[in-house]
Every structure is written in C-alpha cells, then in structure tokens.
Write a protein that holds these residues in place. Structure first.
Motif, PDB file in Angstrom:
ATOM      1  N   ASN A   1       0.904  -1.205   0.113  1.00  0.00           N
ATOM      2  CA  ASN A   1      -0.058  -0.030  -0.099  1.00  0.00           C
ATOM      3  C   ASN A   1       0.664   1.362   0.134  1.00  0.00           C
ATOM      4  OD1 ASN A   1      -1.865   1.849   1.891  1.00  0.00           O
ATOM      5  ND2 ASN A   1      -2.974   1.005   0.366  1.00  0.00           N
TER       6      ASN A   1
ATOM      7  N   SER B   1      -3.709  -2.031   2.748  1.00  0.00           N
ATOM      8  CA  SER B   1      -3.043  -1.533   3.923  1.00  0.00           C
ATOM      9  C   SER B   1      -2.632  -2.304   4.890  1.00  0.00           C
ATOM     10  CB  SER B   1      -3.783  -0.009   4.184  1.00  0.00           C
ATOM     11  OG  SER B   1      -5.145  -0.553   4.909  1.00  0.00           O
TER      12      SER B   1
ATOM     13  N   THR C   1      -9.772  -0.783  -2.384  1.00  0.00           N
ATOM     14  CA  THR C   1      -8.352  -0.835  -2.420  1.00  0.00           C
ATOM     15  C   THR C   1      -7.964  -0.549  -3.754  1.00  0.00           C
ATOM     16  OG1 THR C   1      -8.383  -1.985  -0.344  1.00  0.00           O
ATOM     17  CG2 THR C   1      -6.315  -1.865  -1.691  1.00  0.00           C
TER      18      THR C   1
ATOM     19  N   TYR D   1      -6.001   2.576  -5.285  1.00  0.00           N
ATOM     20  CA  TYR D   1      -4.547   2.375  -5.895  1.00  0.00           C
ATOM     21  C   TYR D   1      -4.339   2.777  -7.396  1.00  0.00           C
ATOM     22  CZ  TYR D   1       0.248   0.114  -6.909  1.00  0.00           C
ATOM     23  OH  TYR D   1       1.506   0.100  -7.089  1.00  0.00           O
TER      24      TYR D   1
END
Length: 543
Positions: A167, A478, A535, A539
C-alpha cells in the motif's frame, strides 16, 4: 510495458531527488534509498552489469537455508567454498528443515533473530512482515542492484513487479526473474497404452474424457486417472482453460473482471461451476479415482508405477523418478510415459503463470550493517547476474561441467536429475549446486540448458500452443486492512475448498451451486469484495 517502465524510472528519479532533499540530514534521518558512508565497507566502488562482485574486504553474511531432504545440507559443499573464493563473502547458514521452513522463518522474523538474508520466499509471503518493519523495502535500493534493474527493463517485467507493491507503493521482496513464463506441471500419461490402442494424445479436456472412456472399456479394473497433490495441481492447470482459478492457483479467491474493471469472487462464477461439472463427471463415471483428493502422494505414485492407473499429474522431476520406479516394477522397455501439453478448455488454449519466482527478503537490520551496500551488490551478483545464475545452477566450469560454443555439459562423473545417468556424483547432493535456495530465475537458454530434449520439446509445445493470460492488477491492502482481509478471506477459501471437493465427488449435487454462492455471501463475501475493490480503485487512481 512502456507505462510500467516509466513508473520504474520515475521511482529511480524520486529516490535520487529524495537523496538531494535530505542531504543535510543526520544518518538516522537518511532518505530511503541512500546508503550512508558508514555502511559501505567492502562494497565495490564501481559495480555495473557484467561485473563479478568481489568484496574489497572479506565479511560474513548470515542467511536462512532451507534444508531439502533430497539433497541435505553439507557444510563442506564446493558451493560454499567457491562463493567465498569468488566474492570474499562467507555465508553463515541458519538451517531450517523443508517441512518446517515457513513456520521457522516466521518465528525468526517475529523474534528479531532472522538472518540478514531470507531466501525461498514466494510473492505474497512477505506481506505479514511489512507492518512490523522487520524486512527491508528493497524497491528503495534497486539502483544499487544493476543486474536486477537491467533484467527488469530488458525483459519488460515492470508490470509484473507492480503486483508486489504494498500500500505504501514499495515492494519488500526481490523475486526470481524469468525471461519467459516457464510451465512445468501437467499430466503424465502411459503413452504406450495410448499407442497400443490407437488412442490419440488428448489436446483438450473433452478429448481426455473420451480417451479415458475408451481406456475404461479396455481395462475395466483400472481407474485411468489417479492423482497426487490432493488434486490441487490438476485443478490449477485445468482452471485456466476453463477461464477460472482453482487448486494451487486459487490464491486470494479473487479474479479480475476486465469488462467490469473490478474483482469478483472466483468460486461464484459460471466458469468455476463448469469446471466442477467436468470433474464430477469423471468421478461419477469411474474415470477419476475418488482417492485422488485425500490419498498420500506415494499412494498415487504406486498406482501409476505399477500399472493400476495410466494418468497422474507431475513435473519434469517426477517424470524421472517414475521411470526409475517403473524400471523396477514393470521392467525397462515394458512401458512408455511422457508429459503431455496441458489440455485446453472451453476458454481456449490458455496458460497462466508469472515470470516472477520465489525470491529473497532482506532483514531491515541489514541497513545497520557496515557492509550494507556490499550485501546488496552480493545479492545482485549471485541471484541476478548471468554469471552468478550460471554458477548457482551449473557449478564450477571444469569441475562439475564443461562449456563449448555456449553449450554446457555435465562432466562424466556428475549427474543431475537424470541428465547424465552414468555419473556417480550428484550435482546437488555432493556439490550443493542447483539447489532451491540459490538456483532460480534467468534466461530461457539457462533454464533449458539443464532440461532433457524431451522437456525442451514440452516447453516449446506449450509456448507454441498456449496464449499466456495477462497478469492481474495489484490490490495493495493497507496494514490496517490486511488483518481484516485475512479474517474474511480465510473462512471463505476454507468453505470453497470443502464444497469444491463435495461437488466433484458428488457428495453435494451441482444443482445446489446457487445455494453455495448464497452461503458464501452470508459469510461476508460482499464485505471482502467491497474492501478489495475499494483498495484497487484507490491504488489505480493514485498511479
């Protein structure tokens, strides 16, 4: 590939810029990617692609060593002696048995007692150690590793390295790098039985079904296919052709849907159901041994090498071992076996696979070593230079092998995996070379240099027949989310594994598949998907 390359170059630029910005900082506050003057002892002042690493001052380097029962560790191997002679580095191995390697590695890292070099780590296995700061963010230091950097750029591996990033945008594992995808596991068949009855070697799973039906008619007391690895390898190689993932390749259970630009849960798809339906048919018609899912590997092997089955999953090494056993059980010349090209499925002649192999973690304590830069140079030479890779694989020219016009050949008295059966000494057992801790990655030429003509043909047939599916985008969770991901994904996978077995064995009717999907949903599936896709999107937006 250009996007990936530019990202990697951007990283180098950022590292260099960061070094300038913090030039006035103290040693403790140094920017990521810089090496203090106090950590350059033994390092070569000039070290670039093609250079042999030799420390300017000798030093010892602790390393975790996985001890394989097939070639147990020996402290007097030529491998250790020559590493010291060539590099001025003496490796100090901490021995961890093969059967206990993963657990011992975790305990050593968690307790702070891990050696500085931690090899034999597969992509994804490094993730649990990131949050503690126990392992080095190696992506900060690739400018110190010219051979690694060169192969990444030359072979266009930037996109595949993206999948390793956490992450924070960094990766913590130096993977083995292959020039091309290298398939190994497939079906091994009794080709003499196929030839005797004029049965064509199947090119698809449907053709395999037809062939096994014929074999069952001819040999009613034989179950044609009895497998090892609890069927996980066969599910893995078959799933790609069905447009899905399973077995060893199931991973985190997520599959990227390009049309939707999101991740879905693999086991809920029509493709997964179609694969289950196929293998259920094999079991119900007595073509696939029910014990394939529970028996020990040795039991499956015994059935195959004694003629009680005609098909088994395996690789190039197991092929050699089976022939040795069959020479004893059936007699030389009384059988023929071969690896066949992995059958294609409804989705086509597809092949999955990564050009990244297991690799090396570096303890974050290495940064405190006075030899830190020399350690990076040593790893770069041994694991990523052409010279180091050839050394780790073939050993010492003139002692274990000869080389003429680019062709390597084992010396008369040395054998490796049946390559030179007359040899009385073994390259791994007696010399320490070609072991799994050091010998992986490299050019296709180097990889194939130790393959038999038969295996090279298999590789060529796979490359000619198959289309490699692209790597999926990363989901760099993360540190805060990773624990929740584990809590969600583990029971989902366990329940999927249980029901995959039940569906294939007929213990649960396939008409229940939609109910099975709902059962997954009741176990937090949507929460897992939401977290994964959130996520991924974040990203993607940050790139």
């Amino acid at each position: 590939m250009k996007r990936g390359r530019s990202r990697l170059k951007s990283l180098f630029c950022l590292v260099a810029l960061a070094a300038l910005v913090v030039a006035g900082c103290s040693n403790k506050e140094e920017a990521a990617g810089t090496v203090s003057e106090d950590a350059k002892k033994g390092a070569m002042e000039s070290f670039s692609v093609g250079d042999t690493f030799k420390a300017t001052e000798p030093f010892e380097l602790p390393i975790l060593y996985m001890d394989q029962p097939t070639y147990p560790y020996k402290k007097d191997w030529l491998l250790w002696e020559k590493i010291t002679e060539i590099t001025n580095v003496t490796l100090k191995p901490t021995i961890a048995p093969y059967s206990d390697y993963t657990q011992k590695r975790s305990l050593l890292i968690s307790s702070g007692d891990a050696p500085l070099i931690i090899p034999k780590t597969y992509p994804g296995e490094e993730a649990p150690f990131v949050s503690s700061g126990a392992i080095l963010p190696v992506s900060d230091y690739i400018d110190k590793m010219p051979h690694f950097k060169d192969k990444v750029e030359k072979w266009g591996l930037e996109e595949e390295l993206e999948a390793l990033r956490q992450n924070d945008g960094k990766f913590y594992l130096l993977p083995g790098l292959h020039e091309a995808v290298w398939p190994d596991y497939t079906l091994i068949v009794r080709t003499d039985i196929f030839e005797k009855h004029n049965i064509a070697i199947p090119k698809t799973w449907d053709e395999l079904y037809v062939a096994m039906k014929k074999l069952k008619e001819l040999y009613p007391d034989v179950t044609p296919f009895s497998d090892q690895y609890e069927f996980n390898s066969t599910l893995n190689i078959a799933a790609t052709g069905f447009g899905t993932k399973a077995g060893w390749g199931f991973g985190n259970g997520l599959t990227y849907d390009e049309a939707k630009d999101e991740f879905i849960y693999t086991a809920t798809t029509d493709e997964y159901k179609e694969m289950l339906t196929y293998f259920n048919k094999l079991v119900s018609e007595g073509l696939l041994d029910k014990e394939s899912f529970t028996q020990e590997d040795d039991q499956a092997i015994q059935k195959f090498v004694t003629g009680k089955s005609f098909i088994i999953n395996g690789n190039s090494q197991t092929l050699v071992l089976h022939r040795t056993d069959m020479d004893k059980n059936l007699g030389k010349g009384n059988y023929k076996i071969a690896k066949i090209t992995v059958p294609g499925g409804p989705a086509g002649q597809l092949m999955s696979g990564s050009r990244l192999e297991n690799g090396v973690m570096i303890s974050s304590k290495a940064k405190d070593s006075e030899n830190f830069e020399a350690i990076l140079q040593f790893i770069d030479w041994l694991y990523y230079s052409d010279e180091g890779q050839e050394f780790a694989k073939w050993g010492v020219e003139g002692t274990t092998y000869t080389k003429e016009n680019g062709v390597r050949k084992l010396v008369d008295d040395v054998n490796y995996n049946g390559l030179n059966p007359a040899g009385t000494k073994d390259l791994r057992k007696d010399f320490g070379f070609s072991g799994g801790v050091f010998a992986y990655g490299g050019t296709t030429d180097l990889l194939r240099s130790m393959m038999s003509e038969e295996e090279v043909k298999f590789q060529e047939d796979m490359a000619k027949t198959k289309t490699t599916i692209p790597a999926e985008p990363p989901i760099p969770f993360s540190i805060e989310d990773r624990e929740q991901v584990t809590l969600l994904s583990t029971p989902l996978k366990d329940y999927t594994d249980q029901n995959t077995l039940k569906f294939i064995l007929g213990e649960r009717d396939l008409s229940d598949f939609d109910t099975f999907v709902k059962e997954l949903e009741s176990q937090g599936l949507q929460k897992y998907l939401d977290l994964a896709n959130k996520t991924y999107k974040e990203y993607k937006k940050s790139k």
